[in-house]
Write an enzyme that holds these catalytic residues in place. Structure first.
Site, short mmCIF file in Angstrom:
data_model
loop_
_atom_site.label_atom_id
_atom_site.label_comp_id
_atom_site.label_asym_id
_atom_site.label_seq_id
_atom_site.Cartn_x
_atom_site.Cartn_y
_atom_site.Cartn_z
N ARG A 550 0.83 -1.21 0.00
CA ARG A 550 0.00 0.00 0.00
C ARG A 550 0.86 1.26 0.00
NH1 ARG A 550 -3.87 0.95 4.47
NH2 ARG A 550 -2.12 0.23 5.74
N SER A 611 7.45 -5.08 7.24
CA SER A 611 7.09 -6.03 8.30
C SER A 611 7.88 -7.33 8.22
CB SER A 611 5.59 -6.32 8.25
OG SER A 611 4.88 -5.11 8.32
N ASP A 665 5.18 -3.29 11.03
CA ASP A 665 3.75 -3.05 11.26
C ASP A 665 3.41 -3.03 12.74
OD1 ASP A 665 4.38 -5.71 11.48
OD2 ASP A 665 2.62 -6.46 10.41
#
Length: 919
Positions: A550, A611, A665
């Site tokens: 994203r 992450s 994350d």
């Protein structure tokens, strides 16, 4: 007068609908823990949780307490679908007065009957004395059952009033009497005289009763349901229309609040005879019914039963005839003194009168035998009254059946219900039109349901043997299931040990000299502050944590945070290709997003959520330690991830990229929730993978210079146990799953907890259970044998409600091309619950180590702290969060921990890290 009498015995359809509604309301009251005590329809749990499946086999002893007899049976089942059971039985007449005597004497007599029966019927070949001979006890009185073999008598009826039994466990009383017989059989003279003349007990064969064990208690209604179950044709409702009246059915277990069982179904004994004792039937009670009620031994009680039970139908007719004679509508000018005698009109008289379709010859004969002198007109009118009384009884049975049918249909969330109903009793067998009325009226009242009536074959005998056989089959199944699932069920000491090991590994990860060998890496993030609310501006955020990537723009103002974002897919060829190709693709996505948002000319601070395990050496510098989650891009491990991104931007000639912070994350989740709650100092991810971070005192971080303040530590706890410290809780299933992954022996804690693996663990368990004939009739489909076919989202669907969402489970089972019975679906749910519960408990054990360390760091007696949480498993699984929080409370009682669901931690959180860094 005759027409008025007939009209009073005829109930209009709209009134039947109202009565059905009242019955359903009373059923719900009886099932509720709060209202059960006041309910007239008692809805007693029977602890029978399955119907026969045809595989039951063995020898089963049955004892039935009848009105004036004790019936004993030995039933042999052959596992052939219960089509051809072998039965031997013997009936013993009760001595006079025993029904009103001492309870102990009654049970002694029953045990004596069992002893005599076994002496006469069994041989050494039939039953080994070392082998348990299971006994099913048919006890047709209202009991409060707390287990299948534990039942407290609530009240006697049917002429019984033995002392010392009400409030006692009747199963235990029978077992004690049997044990006493055994002791008596080894006595000196072997004969003893009963309190009743003529009853002498011969000595039993030595050891005759030592192997008899009472394993199940039931009433005749439950037995009726069980005997109507044959292979491929389950029966889930039973009705007995006899001297009394009752019905039982298989209810969703979670609705039976008076029992502890919550999975699957449980047979509920409605005890509907008392329906209407609160006055709801007053308007349909005729003067004849009132007279019968007043003359009974329990006026005002069992009102429904007194309208429908064969014990009372003759009396209703008798009072109707007395009233009509007084009105000179029948028997004018003749002596009817005989009708003044209670009980003179029996149900057999009534059935003989109504079943004759050809004139009134038989009616006249019956009435003359009674001592009456009827005219032709009298015979016709008496027959009309008898048919009205019995027809009303059949109609009222249909109302009760309709209430149960609609209730089952509603609680199973079905549009239509097709079900088999076992029926037994004097009225059903004796009245030719009973079945016709039952089906037609119930269909009128419950058009969404189709009931097929099945005549019972000795429900109280053979059916009781079935109950006993099913109980033993389920007990054997339970032992086998527990053997498979036992290793996955963690005890409090197990979890405390995991908590202690996590704490130990955390200390090793923080230590300067032990960090390199610690399985929990405890990586510094160089994030030293959480948001304070003064951050302002526009920030870019990137989020790479799985197959989707994203790009976001985040605006932080005094009014709050607003965001725009776009999702880009990372093809598996790029995930497993070269590092250059991966980061080129990421920069292409950033440029596409900035173009769409008109940001290509802006240079905004950028936070990069990455992450994967990294060794961070600065806020904007981090070395990739290892790939996880299916990524294997070459040339990246050991390299600075931020530098790889900057180099890709240079290759793409994108000069406006200003990376100020790299985080994972978990840190982003903590920061995202920290914007709204300053007490949020822990981040937790439980999704495809799992990880945690928290604010540690700098003085404890041996891998970074400086002792002042705090720093967020990225624990990378997914690798906890990679050094073997968790081998004791790794099961066979976990090892199989681990060995089939792309990184065997790595991320072992994550493989016990995260969404990427739980579905596969469940699949491995299902394969073993199927192989052991515990599921799907021992037949595993080709699909079930396909790796990763059982998705973790299936666990959420299967565990989604308090009850069993059967339709949803069946769709999953069908998708896997499996043939599943209802019991298979229940067991599938238990497997999923076991795996997800263990995951939540292990996650809680890890979190308990974190909050306890923070509490001790700050020298607090009680810590109050918040956790920011993200991840699909935590957010979407119906029980995970509750199980985690409950376990955490038990393991860390001195910590008050609040949980906040992160709103886009990896996006919003990355921007906030950039914002805090800019501040």
């Amino acid at each position: 007068q005759i027409q008025r009498a007939l009209r009073s015995l005829c109930i209009p359809l709209d009134r039947l609908h109202i009565m059905k509604g009242h019955m359903m309301q009373d059923m719900c009251k009886g099932l509720s823990r709060q209202t059960h005590a006041q309910a007239k329809v008692r809805m007693l749990p029977t602890y029978i949780c399955s119907t026969p499946n045809g595989t039951e086999k063995g020898n089963f002893l049955v004892v039935e307490l009848c009105q004036s007899q004790v019936r004993t049976l030995l039933v042999t089942l052959y596992g052939d679908g219960n089509m051809s059971p072998q039965m031997v039985y013997k009936i013993f007449d009760m001595p006079e007065g025993i029904r009103q005597g001492e309870g102990e004497a009654l049970f002694d007599f029953i045990a004596h009957c069992v002893s005599r029966f076994l002496s006469d019927t069994t041989t050494p070949n039939t039953q080994s004395s070392e082998e348990c001979l299971p006994l099913g006890f048919v006890f047709p009185f209202t009991c409060r059952q707390t287990q299948l073999d534990k039942a407290e008598l609530l009240s006697w009826s049917k002429g019984f009033s033995c002392s010392g039994v009400v409030g006692k466990d009747v199963v235990q009383m029978l077992q004690s009497a049997i044990n006493k017989q055994e002791v008596g059989s080894n006595g000196t003279d072997g004969r003893w005289l009963s309190p009743w003349r003529g009853w002498k007990s011969s000595q039993s064969a030595p050891g005759q009763l030592s192997h008899v064990e009472v394993v199940a208690l039931m009433n005749d209604t439950v037995g009726t349901m069980m005997t109507c179950c044959t292979e491929g044709k389950p029966c889930e409702i039973a009705m007995v229309a006899d001297k009394g009246s009752n019905c039982c059915f298989m209810a969703e277990a979670y609705l039976v609040e008076t029992a502890e069982e919550t999975s699957g179904r449980m047979c509920v004994n409605t005890e509907w005879g008392s329906f209407g004792d609160d006055g709801t039937l007053n308007d349909i009670f005729t003067p004849y019914d009132e007279s019968v009620d007043e003359e009974s031994c329990n006026p005002g009680e069992k009102r429904f039963e007194k309208l429908v039970g064969t014990l009372y139908l003759g009396e209703i007719v008798r009072h109707a005839l007395i009233a009509l004679t007084a009105e000179k509508a029948v028997f004018t000018g003749t002596d009817i003194a005989v009708l003044k005698e209670k009980g003179v009109l029996t149900i057999q008289h009534i059935l003989d009168i109504i079943n004759n379709e050809d004139g009134t010859t038989d009616v006249k004969r019956v009435l003359e035998v009674l001592g009456l002198q009827p005219s032709e007109r009298d015979c016709g009118r008496v027959q009309q009254i008898c048919r009205a009384v019995v027809g009303r009884a059949a109609t009222l049975h249909a109302v009760g059946l309709a209430a149960i049918l609609s209730y089952m249909c509603q609680t199973r969330d079905m549009e239509t219900l097709m079900v088999n109903v076992g029926v037994d009793g004097e009225l059903y067998k004796g009245y030719k039109r009973f079945g016709e009325i039952l089906q037609s009226v119930s269909r009128l009242l419950s058009p969404e349901c189709m009931a097929t009536l099945l005549p019972s074959k000795d429900g109280s005998g053979r059916g009781a043997a079935m109950v006993t056989a099913v109980a033993l089959r389920l007990a054997a199944l339970r032992r086998a299931v527990d053997e498979v699932l036992g290793p996955l069920r963690l005890t409090r000491p197990d979890l405390e040990k995991v908590q202690a090991l996590m704490r130990q590994e955390m200390e090793r990860g923080l230590g300067k000299h032990t960090n390199a060998t610690a399985s929990v890496r405890m990586l510094p993030t160089y994030v030293s502050h959480t948001p304070d609310g003064s951050e302002r501006g526009d920030f870019l955020a990137l989020d790479l944590g799985g197959t989707n990537f994203r790009v976001l723009v985040v605006r932080v103002t005094g009014e709050g945070i607003s965001m725009a974002s776009e999702i880009y897919v990372i093809p598996s060829a790029i995930m497993q290709g070269t590092g250059e190709a991966l980061f080129d693709h990421i920069v292409d996505c950033i440029m596409d997003f900035q173009t769409k948002q008109n940001l290509m000319t802006h240079t905004l601070p950028l936070g990069f959520t990455f992450s994967f395990p990294c060794q961070q050496v600065g806020l904007d510098k981090a070395l990739l330690l290892t790939w996880t989650k299916g990524f294997t891009a070459s040339g990246c491990v050991g390299q600075d991830v931020v530098q790889l991104l900057r180099e890709a931007a240079q290759r793409k000639q994108h000069s406006g990229l200003k990376v100020v912070a790299l985080l994972n994350d978990t840190v982003g989740t903590m920061m995202s929730c920290g914007y709204d709650d300053p007490k949020c100092e822990i981040g937790l991810i439980v999704g495809t993978g799992t990880n945690a971070c928290y604010m540690e005192e700098m003085r404890n971080v041996g891998t970074v210079e400086g002792d002042e303040g705090r720093m967020c530590i990225n624990m990378e706890w997914g690798a906890f146990g990679d050094n073997g410290c968790l081998d004791h809780i790794f099961t066979h299933f976990d090892r199989v799953v681990d060995e089939s992954t792309i990184n065997p022996g790595k991320q072992r804690f994550e493989k016990l907890i995260s969404g990427m693996y739980l579905g596969e663990i469940v699949r491995q368990i299902l394969l073993v259970m199927t192989e052991r004939q515990l599921l799907f009739q021992g037949r595993a489909s080709a699909k079930l044998q396909t790796k990763n076919i059982f998705q973790t989202k299936f666990l959420s669907t299967i565990e989604v409600s308090n009850g069993l969402a059967l339709r949803q489970i069946r769709s999953i089972v069908n998708e896997l091309e499996l043939e599943a019975s209802f019991e298979d679906c229940v067991l599938l749910r238990e497997v999923c619950q076991t795996v997800s519960l263990r995951a939540a408990q292990l996650c809680a054990a890890g979190l308990a180590a974190v909050v306890e360390k923070i509490r001790e760091n700050r020298s607090l007696n009680q810590l109050s702290i918040s956790v920011g949480v993200d991840g699909t498993l935590y957010k979407l699984h119906p029980c995970f969060s509750q199980n985690l929080q409950m376990t955490l409370k038990e393991l860390a009682p001195n910590c008050d921990v609040s949980f906040h669901l992160s709103e886009d931690g990896s996006g919003k959180g990355a921007a906030l890290v950039a914002a805090v860094a800019s501040r």
